[in-house]
Structure formats: C-alpha cells, structure tokens
Design a protein around this motif. Structure first.
Motif, PDB file in Angstrom:
ATOM      1  N   SER A 189      60.376  84.011  52.736  1.00 15.84           N
ATOM      2  CA  SER A 189      59.310  85.013  52.879  1.00 15.84           C
ATOM      3  C   SER A 189      58.626  85.246  51.535  1.00 15.84           C
ATOM      4  O   SER A 189      57.396  85.353  51.470  1.00 15.84           O
ATOM      5  CB  SER A 189      59.845  86.324  53.464  1.00 15.84           C
ATOM      6  OG  SER A 189      60.672  87.010  52.557  1.00 15.84           O
TER       7      SER A 189
ATOM      8  N   LEU B 234      56.862  92.519  51.621  1.00 13.63           N
ATOM      9  CA  LEU B 234      57.746  92.595  52.781  1.00 13.63           C
ATOM     10  C   LEU B 234      59.191  92.725  52.304  1.00 13.63           C
ATOM     11  O   LEU B 234      59.934  91.749  52.284  1.00 13.63           O
ATOM     12  CB  LEU B 234      57.592  91.338  53.658  1.00 13.63           C
ATOM     13  CG  LEU B 234      56.229  91.111  54.267  1.00 13.63           C
ATOM     14  CD1 LEU B 234      56.146  89.732  54.913  1.00 13.63           C
ATOM     15  CD2 LEU B 234      55.906  92.191  55.301  1.00 13.63           C
TER      16      LEU B 234
ATOM     17  N   LEU C  46      61.995  93.255  53.377  1.00 11.70           N
ATOM     18  CA  LEU C  46      62.869  93.318  54.539  1.00 11.70           C
ATOM     19  C   LEU C  46      64.291  92.900  54.193  1.00 11.70           C
ATOM     20  O   LEU C  46      64.515  92.003  53.390  1.00 11.70           O
ATOM     21  CB  LEU C  46      62.323  92.426  55.654  1.00 11.70           C
ATOM     22  CG  LEU C  46      60.872  92.728  56.063  1.00 11.70           C
ATOM     23  CD1 LEU C  46      60.417  91.764  57.138  1.00 11.70           C
ATOM     24  CD2 LEU C  46      60.737  94.157  56.536  1.00 11.70           C
TER      25      LEU C  46
ATOM     26  N   TYR D   9      59.240  99.064  59.212  1.00  8.22           N
ATOM     27  CA  TYR D   9      59.144  97.688  59.692  1.00  8.22           C
ATOM     28  C   TYR D   9      60.000  97.578  60.951  1.00  8.22           C
ATOM     29  O   TYR D   9      61.199  97.844  60.907  1.00  8.22           O
ATOM     30  CB  TYR D   9      59.656  96.704  58.637  1.00  8.22           C
ATOM     31  CG  TYR D   9      58.878  96.734  57.343  1.00  8.22           C
ATOM     32  CD1 TYR D   9      57.777  95.901  57.157  1.00  8.22           C
ATOM     33  CD2 TYR D   9      59.243  97.582  56.306  1.00  8.22           C
ATOM     34  CE1 TYR D   9      57.056  95.922  55.968  1.00  8.22           C
ATOM     35  CE2 TYR D   9      58.533  97.611  55.119  1.00  8.22           C
ATOM     36  CZ  TYR D   9      57.444  96.775  54.956  1.00  8.22           C
ATOM     37  OH  TYR D   9      56.728  96.802  53.785  1.00  8.22           O
TER      38      TYR D   9
ATOM     39  N   VAL E  84      58.346  91.580  63.161  1.00  9.40           N
ATOM     40  CA  VAL E  84      57.053  91.726  62.499  1.00  9.40           C
ATOM     41  C   VAL E  84      56.320  90.407  62.681  1.00  9.40           C
ATOM     42  O   VAL E  84      56.899  89.339  62.471  1.00  9.40           O
ATOM     43  CB  VAL E  84      57.227  92.034  60.994  1.00  9.40           C
ATOM     44  CG1 VAL E  84      55.890  92.042  60.275  1.00  9.40           C
ATOM     45  CG2 VAL E  84      57.949  93.369  60.803  1.00  9.40           C
TER      46      VAL E  84
ATOM     47  N   THR F 215      52.340  88.301  62.158  1.00  7.21           N
ATOM     48  CA  THR F 215      51.030  88.324  61.522  1.00  7.21           C
ATOM     49  C   THR F 215      50.445  86.927  61.477  1.00  7.21           C
ATOM     50  O   THR F 215      51.159  85.935  61.634  1.00  7.21           O
ATOM     51  CB  THR F 215      51.109  88.910  60.096  1.00  7.21           C
ATOM     52  OG1 THR F 215      49.795  89.116  59.596  1.00  7.21           O
ATOM     53  CG2 THR F 215      51.877  87.997  59.155  1.00  7.21           C
TER      54      THR F 215
ATOM     55  N   VAL G 273      54.403  97.018  61.696  1.00  7.24           N
ATOM     56  CA  VAL G 273      54.410  97.687  60.399  1.00  7.24           C
ATOM     57  C   VAL G 273      53.615  98.987  60.509  1.00  7.24           C
ATOM     58  O   VAL G 273      52.476  98.982  60.978  1.00  7.24           O
ATOM     59  CB  VAL G 273      53.810  96.791  59.288  1.00  7.24           C
ATOM     60  CG1 VAL G 273      53.816  97.517  57.952  1.00  7.24           C
ATOM     61  CG2 VAL G 273      54.558  95.473  59.196  1.00  7.24           C
TER      62      VAL G 273
END
Length: 145
Positions: free
Chosen positions: A27, A41, A43, A79, A83, A85, A98
């Motif tokens: 990521s 992010l 996460l 979050y 998620v 996108t 988000v």
C-alpha cells in the motif's frame, strides 16, 4: 454496485496480496508510485490488497474497521473493513469506506487529490460527494504518526 461486486469485476488482471506486513508494504509502495503521501492510509491488520493496473482500481480489506487520529490536522478518520478506490497519479476518486469526523458528524470522503497548481503546491484536498472539501499540507500525511 456493492463493494464485493466492484471487487469481483476488477479482479481479472489484478495484483492481489495477502498478509498484514506485505499488504502494508504494497500500500505504501502504491501510494508513492502514484505521488500520494505514504501515510494517507494508516491501516492496520490488512488481510488483502488488490490493485488492477489497467483500471486503477484498488481494494483493501482489514480484519475490522479502524479509526485513526491525524494529530497534525486534528481530525479523526474512520476506515471501514473494506476500502475501495480508483487511483491515478496524485488522485483517488470514487473512494468508499473512508469517513472524516467534522464537528459532530461523519462525512464520507469520495475524492482525494494533491494540488499541482503552483499557488497551492504541497496541498492535499479531501472532498465529499456533497461538495464539502478540506485542504491540508501534504507534509501532514508524509510520515506515520
């Protein structure tokens, strides 16, 4: 279209990774590749990350939803366990999962983009589908807090 349907529609030709450490690493690499701040992010407990380089679709799955406080901007961001996108150079669009806490309500974030305009260089904007937007320095999201 639900997130499960959207993910299955973009799985063909996708790079899919599993495991918390590998997903976190990938990521960060993807954010850097797309000229987005690497701590955008933050996460934890990721179980799957998928990226379709043809369509730009990305999905991230976590064990459970996660709340993160960005101290540099004084905002809490939520979050979801999933998620999704579409990512491109300097931008995330059609973002799902988000939300940012604004005063007393949670606002869904649908677009994130780094401003390339000379007057606003070094800023990142978070926008909702309702037209509400906030702009912050990119540097706030460059380092994990």
């Amino acid at each position: 279209m639900g997130s499960k349907q959207l993910i299955s529609a973009h799985k063909e030709n996708a790079e899919i990774y599993h495991g918390s450490c590998l997903c976190k690493q990938k990521s960060i690499e993807l954010l850097c590749l797309m000229n987005l701040p690497k701590a955008l992010l933050p996460l934890t407990d990721l179980v799957e990350l998928g990226y379709n380089p043809i369509t730009g679709f990305v999905w991230l799955k976590q064990k459970q939803p996660y709340h993160h406080r960005f101290r540099g901007i004084g905002r809490t961001v939520s979050y979801d366990a999933e998620v999704t996108t579409f990512i491109e150079d300097g931008r995330m669009r059609r973002l799902t999962g988000v939300k940012s806490k604004e005063l007393l309500i949670w606002v869904s974030i649908s677009d994130i983009y780094v401003d390339e305009n000379q007057d606003h260089a070094g800023t990142i904007t978070f926008a909702s589908s309702t037209g509400l937007a906030r702009t912050f320095p990119v540097s706030t999201f460059e380092v994990d807090e």
